[in-house]
Structures are given as structure tokens and as C-alpha cells.
Motif scaffolding. Structure first.
Motif, PDB file in Angstrom:
ATOM      1  N   CYS A 163       0.842  -1.200   0.000  1.00  0.00           N
ATOM      2  CA  CYS A 163       0.000   0.000   0.000  1.00  0.00           C
ATOM      3  C   CYS A 163       0.879   1.253   0.000  1.00  0.00           C
ATOM      4  O   CYS A 163       0.619   2.205  -0.751  1.00  0.00           O
ATOM      5  CB  CYS A 163      -0.917  -0.009   1.220  1.00  0.00           C
ATOM      6  SG  CYS A 163      -2.032   1.406   1.308  1.00  0.00           S
ATOM      7  N   HIS A 166       2.261   1.928  -3.451  1.00  0.00           N
ATOM      8  CA  HIS A 166       1.274   2.522  -4.360  1.00  0.00           C
ATOM      9  C   HIS A 166       1.047   4.003  -4.030  1.00  0.00           C
ATOM     10  O   HIS A 166       0.900   4.833  -4.934  1.00  0.00           O
ATOM     11  CB  HIS A 166      -0.050   1.766  -4.294  1.00  0.00           C
ATOM     12  CG  HIS A 166       0.000   0.405  -4.921  1.00  0.00           C
ATOM     13  ND1 HIS A 166       0.390   0.196  -6.223  1.00  0.00           N
ATOM     14  CD2 HIS A 166      -0.304  -0.829  -4.426  1.00  0.00           C
ATOM     15  CE1 HIS A 166       0.330  -1.095  -6.515  1.00  0.00           C
ATOM     16  NE2 HIS A 166      -0.084  -1.742  -5.427  1.00  0.00           N
ATOM     17  N   LEU A 167       1.012   4.316  -2.730  1.00  0.00           N
ATOM     18  CA  LEU A 167       0.826   5.713  -2.330  1.00  0.00           C
ATOM     19  C   LEU A 167       2.010   6.567  -2.789  1.00  0.00           C
ATOM     20  O   LEU A 167       1.826   7.696  -3.264  1.00  0.00           O
ATOM     21  CB  LEU A 167       0.661   5.812  -0.803  1.00  0.00           C
ATOM     22  CG  LEU A 167      -0.677   5.315  -0.239  1.00  0.00           C
ATOM     23  CD1 LEU A 167      -0.619   5.213   1.271  1.00  0.00           C
ATOM     24  CD2 LEU A 167      -1.824   6.242  -0.665  1.00  0.00           C
ATOM     25  N   ASN A 169       3.760   6.024  -5.325  1.00  0.00           N
ATOM     26  CA  ASN A 169       3.670   6.136  -6.785  1.00  0.00           C
ATOM     27  C   ASN A 169       2.547   7.065  -7.232  1.00  0.00           C
ATOM     28  O   ASN A 169       2.251   7.154  -8.420  1.00  0.00           O
ATOM     29  CB  ASN A 169       3.476   4.755  -7.415  1.00  0.00           C
ATOM     30  CG  ASN A 169       4.736   3.914  -7.342  1.00  0.00           C
ATOM     31  OD1 ASN A 169       5.837   4.441  -7.207  1.00  0.00           O
ATOM     32  ND2 ASN A 169       4.579   2.601  -7.423  1.00  0.00           N
ATOM     33  N   GLU A 171      -0.785   6.991  -6.219  1.00  0.00           N
ATOM     34  CA  GLU A 171      -2.166   6.482  -6.196  1.00  0.00           C
ATOM     35  C   GLU A 171      -2.938   7.139  -5.053  1.00  0.00           C
ATOM     36  O   GLU A 171      -2.365   7.533  -4.036  1.00  0.00           O
ATOM     37  CB  GLU A 171      -2.173   4.957  -6.003  1.00  0.00           C
ATOM     38  CG  GLU A 171      -1.502   4.176  -7.110  1.00  0.00           C
ATOM     39  CD  GLU A 171      -2.318   4.141  -8.405  1.00  0.00           C
ATOM     40  OE1 GLU A 171      -3.426   4.699  -8.438  1.00  0.00           O
ATOM     41  OE2 GLU A 171      -1.821   3.566  -9.390  1.00  0.00           O
ATOM     42  N   SER A 172      -4.265   7.242  -5.249  1.00  0.00           N
ATOM     43  CA  SER A 172      -5.107   7.777  -4.177  1.00  0.00           C
ATOM     44  C   SER A 172      -5.190   6.751  -3.044  1.00  0.00           C
ATOM     45  O   SER A 172      -4.854   5.573  -3.239  1.00  0.00           O
ATOM     46  CB  SER A 172      -6.521   8.057  -4.706  1.00  0.00           C
ATOM     47  OG  SER A 172      -7.170   6.823  -5.029  1.00  0.00           O
ATOM     48  N   ARG A 175      -7.566   3.942  -4.046  1.00  0.00           N
ATOM     49  CA  ARG A 175      -6.980   3.074  -5.087  1.00  0.00           C
ATOM     50  C   ARG A 175      -5.843   2.217  -4.506  1.00  0.00           C
ATOM     51  O   ARG A 175      -5.757   1.023  -4.787  1.00  0.00           O
ATOM     52  CB  ARG A 175      -6.446   3.949  -6.224  1.00  0.00           C
ATOM     53  CG  ARG A 175      -5.764   3.203  -7.351  1.00  0.00           C
ATOM     54  CD  ARG A 175      -6.747   2.532  -8.253  1.00  0.00           C
ATOM     55  NE  ARG A 175      -6.061   1.867  -9.352  1.00  0.00           N
ATOM     56  CZ  ARG A 175      -6.488   0.799  -9.970  1.00  0.00           C
ATOM     57  NH1 ARG A 175      -7.627   0.248  -9.606  1.00  0.00           N
ATOM     58  NH2 ARG A 175      -5.808   0.257 -10.961  1.00  0.00           N
ATOM     59  N   ALA A 176      -5.017   2.825  -3.655  1.00  0.00           N
ATOM     60  CA  ALA A 176      -3.908   2.092  -3.028  1.00  0.00           C
ATOM     61  C   ALA A 176      -4.446   0.975  -2.130  1.00  0.00           C
ATOM     62  O   ALA A 176      -3.895  -0.129  -2.082  1.00  0.00           O
ATOM     63  CB  ALA A 176      -3.040   3.043  -2.220  1.00  0.00           C
ATOM     64  N   LYS A 178      -7.313  -0.591  -2.498  1.00  0.00           N
ATOM     65  CA  LYS A 178      -7.862  -1.639  -3.361  1.00  0.00           C
ATOM     66  C   LYS A 178      -6.750  -2.493  -3.969  1.00  0.00           C
ATOM     67  O   LYS A 178      -6.838  -3.721  -3.998  1.00  0.00           O
ATOM     68  CB  LYS A 178      -8.707  -1.004  -4.466  1.00  0.00           C
ATOM     69  CG  LYS A 178      -9.484  -2.000  -5.289  1.00  0.00           C
ATOM     70  CD  LYS A 178     -10.407  -1.309  -6.255  1.00  0.00           C
ATOM     71  CE  LYS A 178     -11.211  -2.337  -7.046  1.00  0.00           C
ATOM     72  NZ  LYS A 178     -12.124  -1.715  -8.007  1.00  0.00           N
ATOM     73  N   LEU A 179      -5.708  -1.863  -4.449  1.00  0.00           N
ATOM     74  CA  LEU A 179      -4.607  -2.574  -5.100  1.00  0.00           C
ATOM     75  C   LEU A 179      -3.816  -3.463  -4.121  1.00  0.00           C
ATOM     76  O   LEU A 179      -3.280  -4.495  -4.519  1.00  0.00           O
ATOM     77  CB  LEU A 179      -3.653  -1.576  -5.759  1.00  0.00           C
ATOM     78  CG  LEU A 179      -4.189  -0.849  -6.996  1.00  0.00           C
ATOM     79  CD1 LEU A 179      -3.226   0.265  -7.421  1.00  0.00           C
ATOM     80  CD2 LEU A 179      -4.398  -1.840  -8.148  1.00  0.00           C
ATOM     81  N   SER A 180      -3.749  -3.042  -2.868  1.00  0.00           N
ATOM     82  CA  SER A 180      -2.948  -3.802  -1.895  1.00  0.00           C
ATOM     83  C   SER A 180      -3.772  -4.727  -1.011  1.00  0.00           C
ATOM     84  O   SER A 180      -3.219  -5.477  -0.206  1.00  0.00           O
ATOM     85  CB  SER A 180      -2.130  -2.842  -1.022  1.00  0.00           C
ATOM     86  OG  SER A 180      -2.985  -1.890  -0.398  1.00  0.00           O
ATOM     87  N   LYS A 191      -0.605   6.066   5.037  1.00  0.00           N
ATOM     88  CA  LYS A 191      -0.267   7.410   4.559  1.00  0.00           C
ATOM     89  C   LYS A 191       0.218   8.293   5.703  1.00  0.00           C
ATOM     90  O   LYS A 191       1.202   9.042   5.560  1.00  0.00           O
ATOM     91  CB  LYS A 191      -1.492   8.038   3.895  1.00  0.00           C
ATOM     92  CG  LYS A 191      -1.198   9.386   3.234  1.00  0.00           C
ATOM     93  CD  LYS A 191      -2.423   9.921   2.506  1.00  0.00           C
ATOM     94  CE  LYS A 191      -2.081  11.231   1.830  1.00  0.00           C
ATOM     95  NZ  LYS A 191      -3.252  11.782   1.122  1.00  0.00           N
TER      96      LYS A 191
END
Length: 197
Positions: A163, A166-167, A169, A171-172, A175-176, A178-180, A191
Motif C-alpha cells: 500500500c 502505491h501511495l 507512486n 495512487e489515491s 486506489r492504493a 484496493k490494489l494492496s 499514509k
């Protein structure tokens, strides 16, 4: 006069399933391990019995009287000695029928009281085992909470680390998350930890 004795283990539990219209009710919200005579409403019930106001005590089930075999049997014996019938609705048992002690009911109640105490001990044993497993995993705290992780430890968890990646990179949070495969709340925490490192 008939009375209904109701007990639930915690103040959050609902008593509606045990309640009955047209019957004087005595409700305790406490552990079944507390002796019957020490419960506030049970004391009031016993006082009413001593005043001759009650001749039958109904309970939803035997374990409402308690979780300790000796205490349950002592309570029933003392009530029976005062010619007070104890009626357990779930088990369909009555200790006094037509003014005579029901020996079959007393035998069954003895067995059920023993089983109730055994069940309580099983619950305690499962709790002890769960605590031991939690200690072995390093997530047990004596105050009942989880072991507190510092930011580095929190971010080192695989999903949290993903996560964080992704943050970083761009990502919101949603979205982060969901992806993780973490919740939005966890992503927000990731965050927050990233901002202080």
C-alpha cells in the motif's frame, strides 16, 4: 404467585426472549459465576419468597440460576425446602408437583448443573488457549488490546508495504487500498505513517 427469574451475562444483552407477560419478573445482568444469593434481583426474589408472596419460580433454563453446580443445587434445594417449585421452561422440568418433590427433576437438574459448569470451564479453557496463542504470535496485551506497532513495524507488514508503495507512486488512498488488499482506514494509517518517517 408465580415469579420469573431472568439473568443475562452482560448489560448489553437483551432480556426480551426470557421475559413473560403477567408474571412478576426479577432481572439480573451479571455473570452466572456470581452466587445466586449475591445478585441484587435474586436477593429481592428471596425476600419476596420469605414474605410468602411467591410459590413458584420460573427460569428460561437451568443455567440462568448459575454456572456453578453447587450453587445451582443449593439454590434449588433451599427453594424446594420452602415448598417453592422451580420450573425450568427449556428443559420442561418442575421440582415440585402437587405438593410433592419430583425426584426425576432433581436428578436431571443435578446432571444439567454439572454440564453447565463443565461448559463454563470449557469456555475458560478456550480463552486461556487463545491468549497463549496470541502471546506466541506477539499480539497479546495484558490489558486486552493488541500489541502496539511502531510506524516501521506497521509499514513492514506485506500488504501495508505494498500500500505504501502505491501511495508513493501517486495512487489515491482508495486506489492504493484496493490494489494492496487493505481497508481504506488502513491505507489512511499507512499514509499517516509515511508522512512522519
Amino acid at each position: 404467585m408465580k415469579a420469573k427469574y431472568i439473568r443475562v451475562s452482560t448489560t448489553e444483552q437483551n432480556t426480551h426472549r426470557q421475559e413473560e407477560k403477567g408474571v412478576n419478573q426479577f432481572i439480573d445482568k451479571c455473570s452466572g459465576s456470581i452466587p445466586f444469593k449475591e445478585r441484587p434481583s435474586a436477593k429481592r426474589l428471596l425476600t419476596a419468597i420469605d414474605k410468602g408472596q411467591i410459590n413458584e419460580v420460573q427460569v428460561k433454563s437451568i443455567d440462568r440460576l448459575g454456572r456453578n453446580t453447587l450453587d445451582i443445587l443449593t439454590t434449588i434445594r433451599e427453594l424446594t425446602d420452602k415448598n417453592i417449585a422451580v420450573v425450568s421452561q427449556k428443559e420442561g422440568l418442575t421440582t415440585i408437583i402437587d405438593g410433592k418433590v419430583n425426584p426425576v427433576a432433581n436428578l436431571i437438574i443435578s446432571i444439567m448443573a454439572t454440564l453447565s459448569e463443565f461448559e463454563l470451564e470449557q469456555i475458560r479453557e478456550r480463552q486461556r488457549e487463545g491468549i497463549e496463542r496470541a502471546k506466541q504470535r506477539g499480539v497479546y496485551s495484558s490489558n486486552g488490546g493488541s500489541k502496539k506497532l511502531n510506524p516501521e513495524q506497521f509499514l513492514s507488514k506485506s500488504k501495508n508495504a505494498l500500500c505504501a508503495k502505491h501511495l508513493k507512486n501517486g495512487e489515491s488512498v482508495r486506489r492504493a487500498a484496493k490494489l494492496s488488499g487493505v481497508s481504506n482506514a488502513t491505507a489512511l494509517k499507512v499514509k499517516k505513517h509515511l508522512s512522519v518517517l
